[in-house]
Each structure stands twice: as C-alpha cells, then as structure tokens.
Design a protein around this motif. Structure first.
Motif, PDB file in Angstrom:
ATOM      1  N   ARG A   8       0.835  -1.203   0.000  1.00  0.00           N
ATOM      2  CA  ARG A   8       0.000   0.000   0.000  1.00  0.00           C
ATOM      3  C   ARG A   8       0.872   1.258   0.000  1.00  0.00           C
ATOM      4  N   THR A   9       1.885   1.285   0.858  1.00  0.00           N
ATOM      5  CA  THR A   9       2.792   2.433   0.936  1.00  0.00           C
ATOM      6  C   THR A   9       3.517   2.645  -0.387  1.00  0.00           C
ATOM      7  N   SER A  10       3.992   1.561  -0.988  1.00  0.00           N
ATOM      8  CA  SER A  10       4.699   1.661  -2.270  1.00  0.00           C
ATOM      9  C   SER A  10       3.777   2.155  -3.377  1.00  0.00           C
ATOM     10  N   LEU A  11       2.545   1.664  -3.398  1.00  0.00           N
ATOM     11  CA  LEU A  11       1.602   2.120  -4.419  1.00  0.00           C
ATOM     12  C   LEU A  11       1.240   3.588  -4.246  1.00  0.00           C
ATOM     13  N   GLY A  20      -0.032  13.143 -11.500  1.00  0.00           N
ATOM     14  CA  GLY A  20      -1.204  13.342 -12.335  1.00  0.00           C
ATOM     15  C   GLY A  20      -1.203  12.572 -13.641  1.00  0.00           C
ATOM     16  N   ALA A  21      -0.086  11.979 -14.016  1.00  0.00           N
ATOM     17  CA  ALA A  21      -0.046  11.183 -15.247  1.00  0.00           C
ATOM     18  C   ALA A  21      -0.875   9.919 -15.051  1.00  0.00           C
ATOM     19  N   GLU A  22      -1.424   9.411 -16.137  1.00  0.00           N
ATOM     20  CA  GLU A  22      -2.245   8.202 -16.082  1.00  0.00           C
ATOM     21  C   GLU A  22      -1.381   6.966 -15.858  1.00  0.00           C
ATOM     22  N   PRO A  23      -1.718   6.135 -14.874  1.00  0.00           N
ATOM     23  CA  PRO A  23      -0.979   4.884 -14.676  1.00  0.00           C
ATOM     24  C   PRO A  23      -1.406   3.852 -15.720  1.00  0.00           C
ATOM     25  N   HIS A  24      -0.517   2.919 -16.017  1.00  0.00           N
ATOM     26  CA  HIS A  24      -0.833   1.846 -16.967  1.00  0.00           C
ATOM     27  C   HIS A  24      -0.245   0.539 -16.444  1.00  0.00           C
ATOM     28  N   VAL A  30       2.677  -4.722 -10.190  1.00  0.00           N
ATOM     29  CA  VAL A  30       2.703  -5.177  -8.795  1.00  0.00           C
ATOM     30  C   VAL A  30       3.001  -6.676  -8.728  1.00  0.00           C
ATOM     31  N   LEU A  31       2.337  -7.457  -9.568  1.00  0.00           N
ATOM     32  CA  LEU A  31       2.560  -8.900  -9.554  1.00  0.00           C
ATOM     33  C   LEU A  31       4.010  -9.236  -9.895  1.00  0.00           C
ATOM     34  N   GLN A  32       4.585  -8.571 -10.885  1.00  0.00           N
ATOM     35  CA  GLN A  32       5.983  -8.804 -11.247  1.00  0.00           C
ATOM     36  C   GLN A  32       6.915  -8.405 -10.113  1.00  0.00           C
ATOM     37  N   SER A  33       6.594  -7.311  -9.443  1.00  0.00           N
ATOM     38  CA  SER A  33       7.444  -6.811  -8.358  1.00  0.00           C
ATOM     39  C   SER A  33       7.431  -7.736  -7.148  1.00  0.00           C
TER      40      SER A  33
END
Length: 75
Positions: A8-11, A20-24, A30-33
């Motif tokens: 949660r903290t990392s996200l 403000g940029a759109e995440p993709h 997250v799963l790879q990390s």
C-alpha cells in the motif's frame, strides 16, 4: 510492517510520483514486483528443492520452473 502495508505504501508513492499522469498496467507491475522476491525467498528456504517450493507455493512444479525461467532465476 505487514506485507500488505508495504505494498500500500509503495503504491501510494508510485501514484504520487506520477504527478497526475495516467498509470498503466498497475496490476502486472505489482505482480511482477512481488513474484520474483517471493520465489527467491521460498526457493532459498526450500534449499533449492523445487518440488518442495512448488508445494509450499501451492502451484505445480512445472509452473514454478516456468516462473523461475521468466524471472531469470534459472536457465
């Protein structure tokens, strides 16, 4: 700290850093990390025994081998 709190903290930091940029592809990121370090730790605690590591992870040994190759943990 619980794993879910660390995620949660990392996200939150990730979204802050976007400014403000759109995440993709957040889910895949997250799963790879999480998957590679999980595989490394479980395999180390299983002393390299892939059958045992697969059992602990609740996955098929062939699936484990595929994931180990994908993450560059074995050839």
């Amino acid at each position: 700290m619980k794993l879910e709190d660390a995620v949660r903290t990392s996200l939150e930091a990730y979204f802050r850093d976007l400014r403000g940029a759109e995440p993709h592809g957040v889910q895949q990121m997250v799963l790879q990390s999480v998957e590679k370090p999980m595989l490394e730790v479980v395999l180390r605690h299983a002393e390299g025994n892939q059958r045992l590591a697969a059992e602990w992870l609740g996955i098929n040994r062939n699936t484990l081998r595929r994931k180990l190759v994908e993450h560059g943990l074995i050839d």
